[in-house]
Design an enzyme around this catalytic site. Structure first.
Site, mmCIF file in Angstrom:
data_model
loop_
_atom_site.group_PDB
_atom_site.id
_atom_site.type_symbol
_atom_site.label_atom_id
_atom_site.label_comp_id
_atom_site.label_asym_id
_atom_site.label_seq_id
_atom_site.Cartn_x
_atom_site.Cartn_y
_atom_site.Cartn_z
ATOM 1 C CB VAL A 1 -0.961 -0.011 1.215
ATOM 2 C CG1 VAL A 1 -1.563 1.360 1.464
ATOM 3 C CG2 VAL A 1 -2.067 -1.006 0.956
ATOM 4 C CD GLU B 1 -5.627 2.639 -1.555
ATOM 5 O OE1 GLU B 1 -5.429 3.852 -1.390
ATOM 6 O OE2 GLU B 1 -6.221 2.201 -2.559
ATOM 7 N NE ARG C 1 -9.134 -4.742 -7.765
ATOM 8 C CZ ARG C 1 -9.641 -4.825 -8.992
ATOM 9 N NH1 ARG C 1 -10.440 -5.811 -9.312
ATOM 10 N NH2 ARG C 1 -9.335 -3.930 -9.923
ATOM 11 C CE LYS D 1 -9.334 -1.995 3.464
ATOM 12 N NZ LYS D 1 -9.202 -2.303 2.067
ATOM 13 N N GLY E 1 -14.012 -21.287 -5.591
ATOM 14 C CA GLY E 1 -12.619 -21.720 -5.619
ATOM 15 C C GLY E 1 -12.197 -22.322 -4.299
ATOM 16 C CB CYS F 1 -6.622 -7.466 3.007
ATOM 17 S SG CYS F 1 -5.322 -6.289 2.663
ATOM 18 C CE LYS G 1 -4.160 -6.660 7.795
ATOM 19 N NZ LYS G 1 -5.175 -5.625 7.790
ATOM 20 N NE ARG H 1 1.599 -9.759 3.093
ATOM 21 C CZ ARG H 1 1.589 -8.425 3.223
ATOM 22 N NH1 ARG H 1 1.859 -7.870 4.383
ATOM 23 N NH2 ARG H 1 1.315 -7.651 2.194
HETATM 24 N N1 LIG Z 1 -1.965 -5.221 0.749
HETATM 25 C C1 LIG Z 1 -3.149 -4.808 0.367
HETATM 26 O O1 LIG Z 1 -3.692 -5.210 -0.656
HETATM 27 C C2 LIG Z 1 -3.879 -3.773 1.190
HETATM 28 C C3 LIG Z 1 -4.993 -3.111 0.649
HETATM 29 C C4 LIG Z 1 -5.640 -2.152 1.409
HETATM 30 C C5 LIG Z 1 -5.203 -1.884 2.696
HETATM 31 N N2 LIG Z 1 -4.131 -2.558 3.205
HETATM 32 C C6 LIG Z 1 -3.673 -2.210 4.563
HETATM 33 O O2 LIG Z 1 -2.529 -1.373 4.440
HETATM 34 C C7 LIG Z 1 -1.615 -1.635 5.508
HETATM 35 C C8 LIG Z 1 -0.263 -2.006 4.955
HETATM 36 O O3 LIG Z 1 -0.385 -3.212 4.233
HETATM 37 P P1 LIG Z 1 0.748 -3.720 3.242
HETATM 38 O O4 LIG Z 1 0.208 -4.911 2.556
HETATM 39 O O5 LIG Z 1 1.252 -2.580 2.445
HETATM 40 O O6 LIG Z 1 1.868 -4.166 4.303
HETATM 41 P P2 LIG Z 1 3.395 -4.513 4.023
HETATM 42 O O7 LIG Z 1 3.768 -5.492 5.068
HETATM 43 O O8 LIG Z 1 3.576 -4.871 2.582
HETATM 44 O O9 LIG Z 1 4.165 -3.142 4.264
HETATM 45 C C9 LIG Z 1 4.325 -2.532 5.506
HETATM 46 C C10 LIG Z 1 5.659 -1.796 5.474
HETATM 47 O O10 LIG Z 1 5.762 -1.006 6.671
HETATM 48 C C11 LIG Z 1 7.113 -1.034 7.091
HETATM 49 N N3 LIG Z 1 7.197 -0.614 8.495
HETATM 50 C C12 LIG Z 1 6.774 -1.269 9.621
HETATM 51 N N4 LIG Z 1 7.045 -0.529 10.720
HETATM 52 C C13 LIG Z 1 7.613 0.613 10.300
HETATM 53 C C14 LIG Z 1 8.098 1.766 10.969
HETATM 54 N N5 LIG Z 1 8.059 1.868 12.298
HETATM 55 N N6 LIG Z 1 8.645 2.751 10.228
HETATM 56 C C15 LIG Z 1 8.718 2.639 8.889
HETATM 57 N N7 LIG Z 1 8.262 1.574 8.201
HETATM 58 C C16 LIG Z 1 7.710 0.574 8.894
HETATM 59 C C17 LIG Z 1 7.554 -2.461 6.829
HETATM 60 O O11 LIG Z 1 8.959 -2.586 6.751
HETATM 61 C C18 LIG Z 1 6.875 -2.734 5.482
HETATM 62 O O12 LIG Z 1 7.705 -2.402 4.388
HETATM 63 C C19 LIG Z 1 -2.265 -2.731 6.347
HETATM 64 O O13 LIG Z 1 -2.994 -2.131 7.389
HETATM 65 C C20 LIG Z 1 -3.212 -3.397 5.371
HETATM 66 O O14 LIG Z 1 -4.299 -4.009 6.016
HETATM 67 C C21 LIG Z 1 -3.449 -3.481 2.478
#
Ligand SMILES: NC(=O)c1ccc[n+]([C@@H]2O[C@H](COP(=O)([O-])OP(=O)(O)OC[C@H]3O[C@@H](n4cnc5c(N)ncnc54)[C@H](O)[C@@H]3O)[C@@H](O)[C@H]2O)c1
Length: 468
Positions: free
Chosen positions: A15, A154, A157, A227, A276, A283, A286, A350
């Protein structure tokens, strides 16, 4: 023209990195922060740590110009007018979201506030997180009138993150002050005014200058709940069609015909009605658990979500029974596996149902040959190569001499596989498709024994093979 804003995005994952790249693409100056030094080094050297369509092009367009990468949170937040928090919010042991990363970032931001800042929750968080962030900032000595906390969930996808971000169905902002609302409108102005879509390099998608996305302004708590409710509803749709698919299996009916009939009802819609092996990813699992936990904390029973989770986890077991009934004994069998990511188009494994199924096969004593266009490197960290596990360099090498092929992710290139070549490579022409990528009649014509989810086998003589 739209006003440029200096934005810090904390967290450079799926994200954070996509949002940062898209903000730069929209004309803002972006400082992207992560505490993973290796990731920041890779980004600074021109690498891209995740598999996302259009991301490499956008990053190379803005790297060294309007986007920079750093581990220095303090420097980034003191320079920025707006700070997006996009760190992970994984599931804790009790089902609720682990907000310790958000907490750590908020405490650190508090130490660098020297002028008015808007702090934006981009991570998916439970209702009331906004109030907690406010409290953390105040406890760390930040003056009330020097910041606003906004919720901007956000909905992108993975795999199509860039297109989803730049061509959203809607932009949700939860704000309590008009000052913060103005800043958020400025940030998204290039999209909501349609100006972005007229740029020669604009990423193509469903939006255009004449059809820009709407921006929905609501309370911060409503945005947080929007969300969770969205993800819970989508997960429910998947579990619903999977439950229907199991009835279709038992009744000898094709679930795709039913899904088409149901999905044409405008009140329901056709999306997320594909049967499927269940949902996965970072996401839905959790967020469904966290939303249930939120409901419980607020004294509400949301048992529907428990059922959604139950159907989802059963779906993998039912698929495994299909594998067993197709192959009878499993010990020592060579199984080719197409797809490891939790869905096609991403390298994210994941909570991938594919990983769970591969682990179930290994436990039964199978040998597996695995292939995925993007997720093999990540999978090697959890399922290392060894006597039972081999990684193939393409789909046909994967199939060589296997007793059966399993299809576990819905990559488009799997659907385009050369079926004759696949059949010739296999020891037995058995395909067990957890993503319904092929037409059962075609598979029969091509000489395969083909099993899928919620679709009858295309002859009447196989009743004896039905799942026990
Ligand atoms: N992945 C998706 O499709 C998606 C879609 C919508 C919302 N989200 C939400 O967005 C959030 C992030 O998800 P993601 O999939 O991008 O996670 P991710 O694990 O890919 O990325 C998180 C990043 O944060 C960094 N981080 C952690 N602690 C930190 C700190 N103290 N300082 C700086 N950086 C730090 C990590 O190193 C990592 O790179 C979550 O809450 C998730 O639920 C994810």
């Amino acid at each position: 023209m739209n006003q440029q804003i200096v934005i810090a995005v904390v967290g450079s994952g799926y994200v954070g990195l996509v949002s940062a790249a898209c903000f730069a693409e929209m004309g803002h100056r972006v400082i992207c922060v992560d505490n993973d030094e290796e990731k920041v080094r890779l980004l600074n050297e021109g690498g891209v740590p995740i598999h996302e369509e259009y991301l490499p092009e956008i990053l190379s367009r803005h790297r060294g110009g309007s986007i920079e990468f750093t581990t220095e949170l303090h420097r980034a937040t003191s320079q920025a007018q707006v700070i997006f928090i996009a760190v992970g919010t994984p599931q804790s042991d009790t089902g609720d979201a682990d907000l310790s990363y958000v907490d750590a970032v908020a405490s650190e931001i508090a130490r660098s506030i020297d002028s008015y800042k808007v702090i934006v929750e981009k991570s998916t968080v439970p209702v009331y997180t906004n109030e907690w962030i406010t409290r953390i900032l105040e406890r760390n000595g930040t003056q009330k009138d020097t910041f606003d906390v906004v919720s901007n969930p956000e909905f992108l996808r993975e795999g199509t993150g860039v297109t989803d971000f730049l061509h959203p169905n809607r932009i949700v902002i939860g704000v309590e002050s008009e000052r913060a609302a103005r800043v958020m409108r400025q940030i998204y102005g290039p999209l909501t005014s349609g100006a972005y879509y007229n740029l020669p390099h604009a990423v193509p998608g469903s939006r255009s200058a004449n059809n820009p996305p709407p921006l929905l302004k609501m309370s911060t708590k409503a945005a947080e709940l929007t969300k969770h409710a969205t993800n819970a509803f989508l997960a429910m749709k998947i579990s619903f069609i999977n439950a229907v698919a199991n009835i279709c299996d038992a009744a000898g009916v094709n679930v795709e015909e039913v899904a088409e009939g149901v999905g044409m009802d405008e009140r329901i819609g056709p999306k997320f009605l594909r049967a499927g092996i269940g949902y996965g990813g970072s996401c839905f699992p959790k967020d469904v658990a966290a939303f249930r936990w939120v409901a419980e904390q607020l004294g509400q029973q949301f048992d529907l979500l428990a059922e959604v989770e139950k159907i989802n986890s059963q779906q993998k077991k039912l698929f495994f029974r299909k594998i067993r009934s197709a192959l009878w004994t499993l010990r020592g069998k060579n199984i080719a596996v197409l797809g490891l990511a939790f869905k096609g188009g991403t390298d994210d494994i994941r909570e991938s149902p594919a990983i769970d199924i591969v682990n179930m096969l290994l436990k039964e004593g199978c040998c597996v040959t695995l292939y995925d266009p993007a997720a093999m490197e990540r999978t090697k960290t959890v399922i290392p190569p060894g006597p039972q596990v081999r990684y193939a360099s393409d789909m046909y090498e994967m199939a060589q001499d296997a007793h059966a092929v399993l299809i576990l992710s819905d990559w488009q290139e799997f659907a385009a596989i050369d079926l004759d070549r696949l059949r010739n490579a296999l020891r037995h022409p058995i395909v067990i498709d957890g993503r319904n990528l092929f037409d059962p009649e075609l598979m029969l014509e091509k000489g395969f024994t083909y099993f899928s989810v919620g679709r009858p086998y295309p002859t009447t003589s196989v009743k004896a093979l039905k799942t026990l």
